[in-house]
Design a protein around this motif. Structure first.
Motif, mmCIF file in Angstrom:
data_model
loop_
_atom_site.group_PDB
_atom_site.id
_atom_site.type_symbol
_atom_site.label_atom_id
_atom_site.label_comp_id
_atom_site.label_asym_id
_atom_site.label_seq_id
_atom_site.Cartn_x
_atom_site.Cartn_y
_atom_site.Cartn_z
ATOM 1 N N PHE A 44 -16.065 -5.842 4.907
ATOM 2 C CA PHE A 44 -16.644 -6.112 3.578
ATOM 3 C C PHE A 44 -16.917 -6.774 2.657
ATOM 4 C CE2 PHE A 44 -15.372 -1.561 3.545
ATOM 5 C CZ PHE A 44 -13.855 -1.280 4.617
ATOM 6 N N LYS A 84 -21.159 -2.730 2.714
ATOM 7 C CA LYS A 84 -19.375 -2.850 4.389
ATOM 8 C C LYS A 84 -20.150 -2.474 5.712
ATOM 9 C CE LYS A 84 -18.665 2.693 4.201
ATOM 10 N NZ LYS A 84 -17.759 3.395 4.545
ATOM 11 N N TYR A 104 -17.200 -7.854 -1.463
ATOM 12 C CA TYR A 104 -17.408 -7.888 -2.405
ATOM 13 C C TYR A 104 -18.141 -8.555 -3.471
ATOM 14 C CZ TYR A 104 -14.090 -4.002 -1.573
ATOM 15 O OH TYR A 104 -13.351 -2.760 -1.072
ATOM 16 N N SER A 142 -11.018 -5.186 7.233
ATOM 17 C CA SER A 142 -10.123 -4.865 7.211
ATOM 18 C C SER A 142 -8.721 -4.429 8.673
ATOM 19 C CB SER A 142 -10.433 -2.949 7.121
ATOM 20 O OG SER A 142 -9.434 -2.358 7.276
ATOM 21 N N LEU A 181 -13.130 -6.106 -8.638
ATOM 22 C CA LEU A 181 -13.888 -6.318 -7.330
ATOM 23 C C LEU A 181 -15.149 -4.579 -6.972
ATOM 24 C CD1 LEU A 181 -11.674 -7.453 -4.737
ATOM 25 C CD2 LEU A 181 -12.777 -8.651 -6.015
ATOM 26 N N VAL A 238 -9.164 7.860 1.744
ATOM 27 C CA VAL A 238 -6.947 7.550 2.460
ATOM 28 C C VAL A 238 -7.292 6.003 3.197
ATOM 29 C CG1 VAL A 238 -7.792 10.401 3.859
ATOM 30 C CG2 VAL A 238 -8.828 8.440 4.787
ATOM 31 N N GLY A 239 -5.987 6.409 3.905
ATOM 32 C CA GLY A 239 -5.829 5.377 4.259
ATOM 33 C C GLY A 239 -6.698 3.839 5.091
ATOM 34 N N ALA A 240 -7.748 4.974 5.826
ATOM 35 C CA ALA A 240 -8.014 4.297 7.410
ATOM 36 C C ALA A 240 -8.516 3.014 7.025
ATOM 37 C CB ALA A 240 -8.839 5.479 7.706
ATOM 38 N N ARG A 241 -8.640 2.345 8.137
ATOM 39 C CA ARG A 241 -9.646 1.305 8.249
ATOM 40 C C ARG A 241 -10.847 1.823 7.580
ATOM 41 N NH1 ARG A 241 -9.632 -1.406 13.771
ATOM 42 N NH2 ARG A 241 -10.678 -3.074 12.330
ATOM 43 N N ASN A 242 -11.787 1.887 7.661
ATOM 44 C CA ASN A 242 -12.759 2.420 7.492
ATOM 45 C C ASN A 242 -13.330 2.390 6.268
ATOM 46 O OD1 ASN A 242 -12.724 4.812 8.162
ATOM 47 N ND2 ASN A 242 -14.031 5.413 10.000
ATOM 48 N N THR A 243 -13.254 2.804 5.336
ATOM 49 C CA THR A 243 -12.928 3.358 4.111
ATOM 50 C C THR A 243 -12.833 2.291 3.284
ATOM 51 O OG1 THR A 243 -10.555 4.059 3.974
ATOM 52 C CG2 THR A 243 -12.314 5.737 4.659
ATOM 53 N N GLU A 244 -13.775 2.140 2.042
ATOM 54 C CA GLU A 244 -13.904 1.247 1.460
ATOM 55 C C GLU A 244 -12.905 1.465 -0.305
ATOM 56 O OE1 GLU A 244 -15.817 3.579 1.675
ATOM 57 O OE2 GLU A 244 -17.780 3.437 0.036
ATOM 58 N N ALA A 245 -12.543 0.794 -0.549
ATOM 59 C CA ALA A 245 -11.623 0.588 -1.794
ATOM 60 C C ALA A 245 -12.098 0.196 -2.835
ATOM 61 C CB ALA A 245 -9.779 -0.779 -0.915
ATOM 62 N N PHE A 246 -11.628 1.575 -3.633
ATOM 63 C CA PHE A 246 -11.955 1.460 -5.358
ATOM 64 C C PHE A 246 -11.334 -0.075 -6.084
ATOM 65 C CE2 PHE A 246 -15.790 3.285 -4.427
ATOM 66 C CZ PHE A 246 -15.869 3.846 -2.973
ATOM 67 N N PHE A 247 -11.852 -0.810 -6.798
ATOM 68 C CA PHE A 247 -11.050 -1.574 -7.857
ATOM 69 C C PHE A 247 -11.031 -1.030 -8.708
ATOM 70 C CE2 PHE A 247 -8.995 -4.707 -4.481
ATOM 71 C CZ PHE A 247 -9.469 -4.548 -3.657
ATOM 72 N N GLY A 248 -9.277 -1.286 -9.298
ATOM 73 C CA GLY A 248 -9.739 -1.444 -10.805
ATOM 74 C C GLY A 248 -9.865 -2.244 -11.734
ATOM 75 N N SER A 293 -8.252 3.982 -2.303
ATOM 76 C CA SER A 293 -9.438 5.157 -1.599
ATOM 77 C C SER A 293 -9.493 6.073 -1.247
ATOM 78 C CB SER A 293 -9.585 3.800 -0.188
ATOM 79 O OG SER A 293 -8.157 3.732 0.485
ATOM 80 N N ARG A 344 -3.598 0.674 6.131
ATOM 81 C CA ARG A 344 -5.170 -0.145 6.054
ATOM 82 C C ARG A 344 -4.486 -1.095 4.765
ATOM 83 N NH1 ARG A 344 -9.599 0.369 3.865
ATOM 84 N NH2 ARG A 344 -8.896 1.010 1.673
ATOM 85 N N LEU A 389 -17.634 -3.373 -4.432
ATOM 86 C CA LEU A 389 -18.169 -3.387 -3.240
ATOM 87 C C LEU A 389 -19.388 -2.952 -3.923
ATOM 88 C CD1 LEU A 389 -17.467 -2.766 -0.466
ATOM 89 C CD2 LEU A 389 -17.858 -0.372 -0.968
ATOM 90 N N TYR A 397 -13.495 -4.404 10.871
ATOM 91 C CA TYR A 397 -14.464 -2.743 9.580
ATOM 92 C C TYR A 397 -14.841 -4.355 8.460
ATOM 93 C CZ TYR A 397 -13.371 1.238 11.687
ATOM 94 O OH TYR A 397 -13.308 2.671 12.866
ATOM 95 N N GLU A 409 0.494 -1.479 -0.457
ATOM 96 C CA GLU A 409 -0.265 0.185 0.375
ATOM 97 C C GLU A 409 0.794 1.410 -0.216
ATOM 98 O OE1 GLU A 409 -1.839 1.743 3.417
ATOM 99 O OE2 GLU A 409 -3.071 2.986 2.580
ATOM 100 N N THR A 411 -19.006 -0.556 9.351
ATOM 101 C CA THR A 411 -18.228 -0.157 10.595
ATOM 102 C C THR A 411 -19.181 -0.020 11.815
ATOM 103 O OG1 THR A 411 -18.661 1.920 9.088
ATOM 104 C CG2 THR A 411 -17.150 0.840 8.207
#
Lengths: 114, 115
Positions: free
Chosen positions: B34, B49, B36, B94, B44, A96-106, A94, B101, B46, B32, A48, B51
């Motif tokens: 998720f 989720k 997908y 997560s 993937l 910010v790199g916080a645990r509760n923010t979702e990641a969007f994938f390519g 994402s 993260r 989403l 947390y 990351e 939290t």
């Protein structure tokens, strides 16, 4: 709003070569993560990046490396390719790199090593 | 260390039937979680989720999941399956390492919808 863009979509390389994959995150996203997906091992975290700094790295050999540029675009490099490196490589961004923010994938780059 | 286990690598349901995909987690801190979905040759997407807050989480395409701390579960459900739901589904937790993260994924469940 454009999504995460990975290039190229497909790649065929020969054992021993090296490869560079590119990822452009969603505009405004500063965290970029890379994952490897294979039928045998599933989805595994590679590393990351946040604000051009690698913050975490998964359990992969040093042949796997990456970097992030000031515009948040990221590249990953694999040197001395092995057959086992054949996989779908996914990039996620994402806000910010916080645990509760979702990641969007390519859509991923499908790498085949022959 | 945090981890997730998806029970059942393959699930088949008839169109219109209930979809239930199981996910159990292990976490030493409040997790947390998720879900997908992955369509063939795609990345993937989403679905939903969890939290904090409400334990019943609603997502896209009619999917929902309920966080049950006592059972360490986060199962995904949809009341009525549609042919377009056929795909592979991944549960993820997560993981936090300092300020970084990363997601730890389950092994995935391939959902087949029968006409």
């Amino acid at each position: 709003k454009a999504g995460v863009t990975q290039t190229p979509r497909y790649l065929i390389k020969t054992r021993g070569q090296q490869v560079t994959l590119s990822c452009s995150p969603i505009s405004g996203h500063r965290s970029v993560s890379w994952y490897q997906q294979t039928p045998g091992q599933g989805l595994q975290f590679l590393f990351e990046y946040f604000s051009e700094t690698q913050r975490n790295k998964g359990n992969f050999p040093g042949r796997f490396s990456g970097r992030q540029f000031s515009n948040s675009r990221s590249e990953m490099n694999v040197s001395t390719l092995e057959l086992g490196d054949s996989a779908l490589y996914l990039c996620a961004s994402s806000l910010v790199g916080a645990r509760n923010t979702e990641a969007f994938f390519g859509q991923g780059t499908r790498l085949t090593v022959v | 260390a945090q981890s997730v286990t998806q029970l059942g690598s393959h699930v088949s349901v008839s169109e219109g039937a209930l979809v239930l995909l199981r996910c159990n987690y292990s976490s030493s801190v409040p997790p947390y979680l998720f879900w997908y979905v992955q369509y063939p040759n795609q990345g993937l997407q989403l679905l939903l989720k969890y939290t904090t807050g409400a334990t019943l989480v609603k997502g896209i395409n009619g999917f929902e999941a309920e966080f049950k701390k006592s059972e360490t579960s986060f199962h995904l459900t949809k009341p009525s399956a549609h042919m377009s739901d056929a795909a592979e589904y991944f549960c993820a937790v997560s993981v936090s390492s300092g300020s970084a993260r990363q997601l730890t994924f389950g092994s995935g469940t391939q959902l087949t919808v029968l006409p």
